[in-house]
Design an enzyme around this catalytic site. Structure first.
Site, mmCIF file in Angstrom:
data_model
loop_
_atom_site.group_PDB
_atom_site.id
_atom_site.type_symbol
_atom_site.label_atom_id
_atom_site.label_comp_id
_atom_site.label_asym_id
_atom_site.label_seq_id
_atom_site.Cartn_x
_atom_site.Cartn_y
_atom_site.Cartn_z
ATOM 1 N N SER A 1 -6.918 11.287 0.476
ATOM 2 C CA SER A 1 -6.192 12.112 1.452
ATOM 3 C C SER A 1 -6.634 13.568 1.386
ATOM 4 O O SER A 1 -7.162 14.030 0.373
ATOM 5 C CB SER A 1 -4.689 12.043 1.185
ATOM 6 O OG SER A 1 -4.264 10.716 1.075
HETATM 7 N N1 SAH Z 1 -3.448 8.220 -3.001
HETATM 8 C C1 SAH Z 1 -4.855 7.954 -2.774
HETATM 9 C C2 SAH Z 1 -5.206 7.710 -1.326
HETATM 10 C C3 SAH Z 1 -4.484 6.532 -0.768
HETATM 11 S S1 SAH Z 1 -5.378 5.588 0.417
HETATM 12 C C4 SAH Z 1 -5.720 9.031 -3.380
HETATM 13 O O1 SAH Z 1 -5.197 9.956 -4.029
HETATM 14 O O2 SAH Z 1 -6.950 8.946 -3.252
HETATM 15 C C5 SAH Z 1 -4.242 4.226 0.474
HETATM 16 C C6 SAH Z 1 -4.455 3.220 -0.624
HETATM 17 O O3 SAH Z 1 -3.361 2.312 -0.585
HETATM 18 C C7 SAH Z 1 -5.709 2.395 -0.459
HETATM 19 O O4 SAH Z 1 -6.509 2.495 -1.602
HETATM 20 C C8 SAH Z 1 -5.179 0.977 -0.260
HETATM 21 O O5 SAH Z 1 -6.006 -0.021 -0.808
HETATM 22 C C9 SAH Z 1 -3.849 1.048 -0.988
HETATM 23 N N2 SAH Z 1 -2.860 0.030 -0.615
HETATM 24 C C10 SAH Z 1 -2.577 -0.458 0.613
HETATM 25 N N3 SAH Z 1 -1.592 -1.388 0.540
HETATM 26 C C11 SAH Z 1 -1.232 -1.473 -0.775
HETATM 27 C C12 SAH Z 1 -0.273 -2.248 -1.507
HETATM 28 N N4 SAH Z 1 0.526 -3.148 -0.903
HETATM 29 N N5 SAH Z 1 -0.180 -2.059 -2.832
HETATM 30 C C13 SAH Z 1 -0.978 -1.175 -3.490
HETATM 31 N N6 SAH Z 1 -1.916 -0.424 -2.851
HETATM 32 C C14 SAH Z 1 -2.039 -0.567 -1.518
#
Ligand code: SAH
Length: 209
Positions: A61
């Site tokens: 992000s």
């Molecule tokens: N917080 C992250 C960016 C998040 S991107 C950072 O600091 O870089 C969103 C992430 O959520 C992705 O990696 C995706 O794979 C994950 N995601 C989506 N659904 C999910 C779930 N049900 N449980 C765990 N992770 C999930």
């Protein structure tokens, strides 16, 4: 001074200008090298204020949104924090400077490894990263919960796992348009406290989304 450090200082100055005033949060951004959380080919763009690809169709992000979510989460030194959506591990690295412990879960195994490597390279010791579907319960209680993938609704286990008085931050809404929402759990129920910022996150997946 290295170019990375120069860019990091400029990022922190920019965050402060844009309303992130908490010194502990700004310090966290100064101390975490964002260039360590992006793939090699994007390192030179690590401090650009936008999301960047981290592989597996996911993104890290933008700094301002990470800072804003961190500020909304209002983390105390004694807090145990749950993050759903580890991605690169950058958000959890920032939170690790503010909380007692951060548990972060990620549904894509490759990103679990990527984030774990990033944390160990940065010598971060108070985080635990698990391969886990964040829509399913961990059977643990948390002071703060932060969801970093777009959710169309509140997932039951998040409500259950949040301690009374605790705060949940979630980008909630349509798949291509959400609001950053801040809820507080009061007497077992989530009360919406703030939904002022429109955002666009990658979608939450998983069994109970
Ligand atoms: N917080 C992250 C960016 C998040 S991107 C950072 O600091 O870089 C969103 C992430 O959520 C992705 O990696 C995706 O794979 C994950 N995601 C989506 N659904 C999910 C779930 N049900 N449980 C765990 N992770 C999930």
């Amino acid at each position: 001074m290295t170019d990375y450090l120069k860019h990091r200082l400029a990022m922190v100055f920019d965050l402060e200008q844009r309303g992130i005033k908490n010194k502990r949060i700004l310090d966290a951004f100064l101390n975490i090298p964002r260039e360590e959380f992006v793939p090699t080919e994007y390192k030179k763009n690590a401090y650009y204020d936008g999301p960047l690809p981290i592989g597996s169709n996911q993104t890290i992000s933008q700094p301002y949104i990470v800072a804003l979510m961190t500020q909304m989460l209002d983390v105390r030194k004694s807090d145990i924090v749950l993050e759903v959506g580890t991605g690169s591990g950058y958000q959890s690295a920032i939170l690790s400077r503010l909380a007692k412990k951060v548990i972060s879960v990620e549904i894509i195994p490759k990103l679990v490894d990527f984030a774990k490597d990033n944390h160990s390279r940065c010598n971060i010791k108070n985080t635990e990263i698990y391969f886990h579907d964040g829509t399913l319960s961990l059977n643990q209680k948390f002071d703060r919960i932060i969801i970093t993938a777009a959710s169309q609704r509140l997932v039951k286990s998040w409500v259950e796992e949040l301690k009374d008085g605790g705060i949940l931050i979630v980008p909630e809404g349509d798949p291509d348009y959400q609001y950053l929402k801040r809820y507080r759990k009061i007497k077992g129920k989530l009360i919406l406290e703030d939904m002022s910022v429109p955002v666009r996150f990658v979608p939450l997946t998983g069994k109970n989304k």
